[in-house]
Motif scaffolding. Structure first.
Motif, short mmCIF file in Angstrom:
data_model
loop_
_atom_site.label_atom_id
_atom_site.label_comp_id
_atom_site.label_asym_id
_atom_site.label_seq_id
_atom_site.Cartn_x
_atom_site.Cartn_y
_atom_site.Cartn_z
N SER A 1 -9.99 88.87 -8.43
CA SER A 1 -11.19 89.01 -9.25
C SER A 1 -12.26 88.05 -8.74
N ALA A 2 -13.50 88.43 -8.87
CA ALA A 2 -14.61 87.56 -8.45
C ALA A 2 -14.99 86.59 -9.56
N GLN A 3 -14.11 86.43 -10.54
CA GLN A 3 -14.42 85.55 -11.68
C GLN A 3 -13.24 84.64 -12.02
N HIS A 4 -13.56 83.47 -12.49
CA HIS A 4 -12.59 82.50 -12.97
C HIS A 4 -12.53 82.65 -14.49
N LEU A 5 -11.33 82.93 -14.99
CA LEU A 5 -11.16 83.19 -16.42
C LEU A 5 -10.83 81.90 -17.17
N TYR A 6 -11.59 81.61 -18.22
CA TYR A 6 -11.32 80.44 -19.04
C TYR A 6 -10.29 80.85 -20.10
N THR A 7 -9.03 80.80 -19.71
CA THR A 7 -7.95 81.34 -20.55
C THR A 7 -7.77 80.69 -21.91
N PRO A 8 -8.09 79.39 -22.10
CA PRO A 8 -7.88 78.81 -23.44
C PRO A 8 -8.69 79.49 -24.54
N ALA A 9 -9.69 80.27 -24.18
CA ALA A 9 -10.52 80.92 -25.20
C ALA A 9 -10.16 82.38 -25.43
N LEU A 10 -9.05 82.86 -24.86
CA LEU A 10 -8.69 84.27 -25.02
C LEU A 10 -8.46 84.64 -26.48
N TYR A 11 -7.86 83.73 -27.24
CA TYR A 11 -7.59 84.04 -28.64
C TYR A 11 -8.90 84.26 -29.40
N GLU A 12 -9.97 83.58 -28.98
CA GLU A 12 -11.28 83.78 -29.61
C GLU A 12 -11.81 85.19 -29.31
N ILE A 13 -11.67 85.62 -28.06
CA ILE A 13 -12.17 86.93 -27.66
C ILE A 13 -11.48 88.03 -28.47
N ALA A 14 -10.17 87.85 -28.71
CA ALA A 14 -9.41 88.85 -29.46
C ALA A 14 -9.75 88.85 -30.94
N SER A 15 -10.55 87.89 -31.39
CA SER A 15 -10.83 87.75 -32.82
C SER A 15 -12.30 87.85 -33.17
N ILE A 16 -13.10 88.36 -32.25
CA ILE A 16 -14.54 88.51 -32.51
C ILE A 16 -14.85 90.00 -32.67
N PRO A 17 -15.29 90.42 -33.85
CA PRO A 17 -15.53 91.86 -34.10
C PRO A 17 -16.54 92.46 -33.14
N ARG A 18 -16.36 93.76 -32.86
CA ARG A 18 -17.29 94.45 -31.98
C ARG A 18 -18.72 94.39 -32.51
N GLY A 19 -18.86 94.34 -33.83
CA GLY A 19 -20.19 94.27 -34.42
C GLY A 19 -20.90 92.96 -34.12
N GLU A 20 -20.14 91.93 -33.79
CA GLU A 20 -20.72 90.63 -33.47
C GLU A 20 -21.05 90.49 -31.99
N ALA A 21 -20.23 91.11 -31.13
CA ALA A 21 -20.45 90.97 -29.69
C ALA A 21 -19.71 92.07 -28.94
N SER A 22 -20.39 92.67 -27.97
CA SER A 22 -19.74 93.68 -27.13
C SER A 22 -18.84 93.00 -26.12
N ALA A 23 -17.99 93.79 -25.48
CA ALA A 23 -17.10 93.24 -24.46
C ALA A 23 -17.89 92.63 -23.31
N ILE A 24 -19.03 93.24 -22.97
CA ILE A 24 -19.83 92.72 -21.87
C ILE A 24 -20.39 91.35 -22.21
N CYS A 25 -20.88 91.19 -23.44
CA CYS A 25 -21.39 89.87 -23.86
C CYS A 25 -20.28 88.84 -23.87
N LEU A 26 -19.12 89.22 -24.38
CA LEU A 26 -18.00 88.28 -24.45
C LEU A 26 -17.54 87.86 -23.06
N LYS A 27 -17.61 88.79 -22.13
CA LYS A 27 -17.18 88.48 -20.76
C LYS A 27 -18.05 87.37 -20.17
N SER A 28 -19.32 87.37 -20.49
CA SER A 28 -20.21 86.34 -19.97
C SER A 28 -19.93 84.97 -20.58
#
Length: 435
Positions: A66-93
Motif C-alpha cells: 500500500s502507498a499508505q502507512h496505517l495508524y492502527t491504534p485508531a482502528l477501533y475509532e473508525i469502526a465506531s464512527i457513523p456514516r452520517g458523521e464521516a464517509s469512508a474517504i474522510c475517515l481514511k484521511s
C-alpha cells in the motif's frame, strides 16, 4: 474533507528492475513493510547514514503493497464512527498517512509499491507478486501480522476482523445495516478481550446509542458481550489496569465472559468449549494475530507460531534482520515472548537500524535488551483512557489527553510539522464525533 484518500504509488520505477546491489555504485538496504517498525527503522537508519556521510554509498528502499502507512491504534475509532458523521474517504484521511508525505523530506529514499512474494537469503534477492524483483545487501523484515482465526470452524466465514482500514469500515457499515427502526435486540459478540477487543467494545456503546437516537429506535436493546478464552481480560496487563478496565466496561454496560474458548461458529451462534451456545447478530473477532504467511517462503528459521527467529542483535541471517509482529524474539531474562505492540516494534526498529549501520561500519553491534515494562495506552470509551507512561499513570480524561499528545508526538516524528498537526486535529475531530 478535501482529500480523496486515494493516492498513486510513489516511485515504482518499473523501468530498472531488478535493482542490482552495486547499481550506480550504491548498495541496496531494503525495508519490507511500512508499519510502525518499518517506518521507524527507515527514518532512524536514514538519519544515521546521513550523519556518517554514507548516503552516497547506500540506497534506502521501502517496500509496501500500500502507498499508505496505517495508524492502527485508531482502528477501533473508525469502526465506531457513523456514516452520517464521516464517509469512508474522510475517515481514511484521518488514519492513513501517505508514504510520499513521510519520505518527502528525505531525498534518496525510494518507495516501491509492491507485495512481497519471496526472499532468497543466498541470492540476496526479493521477489514481488508482480514478478519483478530486487537484490539487496541488507534487508529488514517488518511485514507485521494478520488475523489469526486458529482454524476454528466457521469463524473466518462469519466473523468481522479488525486488522485493516477496510475491516473497520466493513464492521461499521454492517453494524449500521443491522440497526434499523424495527430492530428490537442487537446482540454484538466481540471475541478476544485484549486491548483491541476492550477498546472496541467500549467505543461501540456510544456508537450504537447514537445510532439508536438518530433512527428513533429507542426501543431497541443492544447487548455487547466481550469473550475471552483466558481467565481474565487484558492478558499480560497489570492487575490495576485490569480491574480499572473491568469497572469501566461494567459502567458502560459491556458484559464480560472469561474462560470462554470458542470452538465453532455457525450463522447465528458461537459454540464454546464448555458446551455453551451464544446467539449473536454481529460477531467481531479480535482474538489474536499471527505473522504474515509470506515469511514462510523466506528460507529463514521460524518458531511454532511462524515468526522469524532472530539472535540477540535481531538478525535472522547475516545481513537480514526481522522485527515486530513477524519476528520471534524472546525476553532473555524470562524466555517469554515480548508484547506485540507499537512501543516494542519501535524499540526493535531503532536497535536493528543501529546494527545495520554497525555492520556497514564494521563496528560492534548492540543486543536488543527489552525493558521491564513498556508504555501503553488503553482507550475505554469516550474521552477516557488508561495511559501508562512507565514513570506516570493517568486514568480517565487525563489519560485521554495524554493519548492525544502521544499521537501528536508520533506524527511529528514522521511528518513535517504542519502536516502532522493538521492530521492530528483531523483525527481528534472524527474520534470525538460519537463521544
Amino acid at each position: 474533507c478535501h482529500e480523496s484518500g486515494l493516492h498513486p504509488y510513489v516511485s515504482r520505477e518499473p523501468s530498472n528492475y531488478p535493482m542490482k546491489i552495486l547499481e550506480g555504485g550504491r548498495r541496496n538496504i531494503v525495508i519490507l513493510g511500512a508499519g510502525f517498525g518499518g517506518i521507524t527503522a527507515l527514518l532512524t537508519l536514514y538519519r544515521r547514514l546521513r550523519r556518517q556521510r554514507l548516503l552516497g554509498r547506500y540506497r534506502l528502499i521501502l517496500v509496501n503493497k500500500s502507498a499508505q502507512h496505517l495508524y492502527t491504534p485508531a482502528l477501533y475509532e473508525i469502526a465506531s464512527i457513523p456514516r452520517g458523521e464521516a464517509s469512508a474517504i474522510c475517515l481514511k484521511s484521518a488514519i492513513c498517512i501517505h508514504i510520499e508525505d513521510i519520505i518527502s523530506r528525505y531525498p534518496g529514499i525510494r518507495f516501491l509499491g509492491e507485495e512481497v512474494a519471496a526472499l532468497n537469503p543466498q541470492a540476496r534477492a526479493i521477489t514481488f507478486r508482480s514478478g519483478e524483483g530486487i537484490s539487496f545487501d541488507y534487508a529488514l523484515v517488518a511485514l507485521g501480522s494478520e488475523t489469526n482465526f486458529f482454524n476454528i470452524p466457521g469463524l473466518k466465514e462469519q466473523a468481522y476482523p479488525i486488522k485493516t482500514f477496510e475491516d473497520a469500515v466493513r464492521l461499521r457499515n454492517r453494524a449500521q445495516e443491522l440497526l434499523t427502526p424495527s430492530t428490537r435486540t442487537l446482540r454484538v459478540l466481540i471475541g478476544g478481550a485484549g486491548a483491541t477487543g476492550v477498546e472496541l467494545s467500549a467505543e461501540f456503546v456510544n456508537f450504537l446509542r447514537q445510532e439508536k437516537a438518530r433512527l428513533g429506535a429507542r426501543a431497541c436493546r443492544e447487548e455487547i458481550l466481550l469473550l475471552e478464552a483466558s481467565p481474565e481480560i487484558l492478558p499480560g496487563f497489570g492487575n490495576d489496569i485490569v480491574h480499572t478496565a473491568r469497572a469501566r466496561l461494567r459502567k458502560l454496560g459491556v458484559k464480560v465472559k472469561t474462560g470462554a474458548a470458542v470452538t465453532e461458529v455457525t450463522l447465528a451462534k458461537v459454540l464454546l468449549r464448555d458446551g455453551a451456545s451464544l446467539p449473536y447478530d454481529l460477531l467481531v473477532w479480535a482474538g489474536g494475530v499471527k505473522p504474515v504467511e509470506v515469511v514462510k517462503s523466506f528460507g529463514l528459521a521460524l518458531d511454532a507460531r511462524g515468526g522469524v527467529i532472530t539472535n540477540a542483535f535481531l538478525e535472522a541471517k547475516p545481513g537480514i534482520y526481522a522485527i515486530g509482529d513477524c519476528a520471534s524474539f524472546g525476553d532473555p531474562n524470562t524466555g517469554t515472548p515480548l508484547p506485540r505492540n507499537v512501543p516494542v516494534a519501535e524499540a526493535e526498529a531503532r536497535v536493528a537500524a543501529k546494527n545495520i549501520l554497525a555492520a556497514i561500519t564494521d563496528s560492534r553491534k548492540q543486543p536488543f535488551r527489552p525493558l521491564r515494562s513498556y508504555p501503553f495506552i488503553l482507550a475505554v470509551g469516550g474521552k477516557y483512557a488508561l495511559t501508562d507512561l512507565v514513570i506516570l499513570k493517568l486514568f480517565g480524561f487525563l489519560g485521554w489527553m495524554a493519548k492525544q499528545l502521544v499521537e501528536l508526538r508520533y506524527l511529528l516524528f514522521i511528518l513535517p510539522p504542519v502536516k502532522a498537526i493538521r492530521m492530528w486535529l483531523r483525527g481528534m475531530y472524527y474520534s470525538t464525533r460519537n463521544d
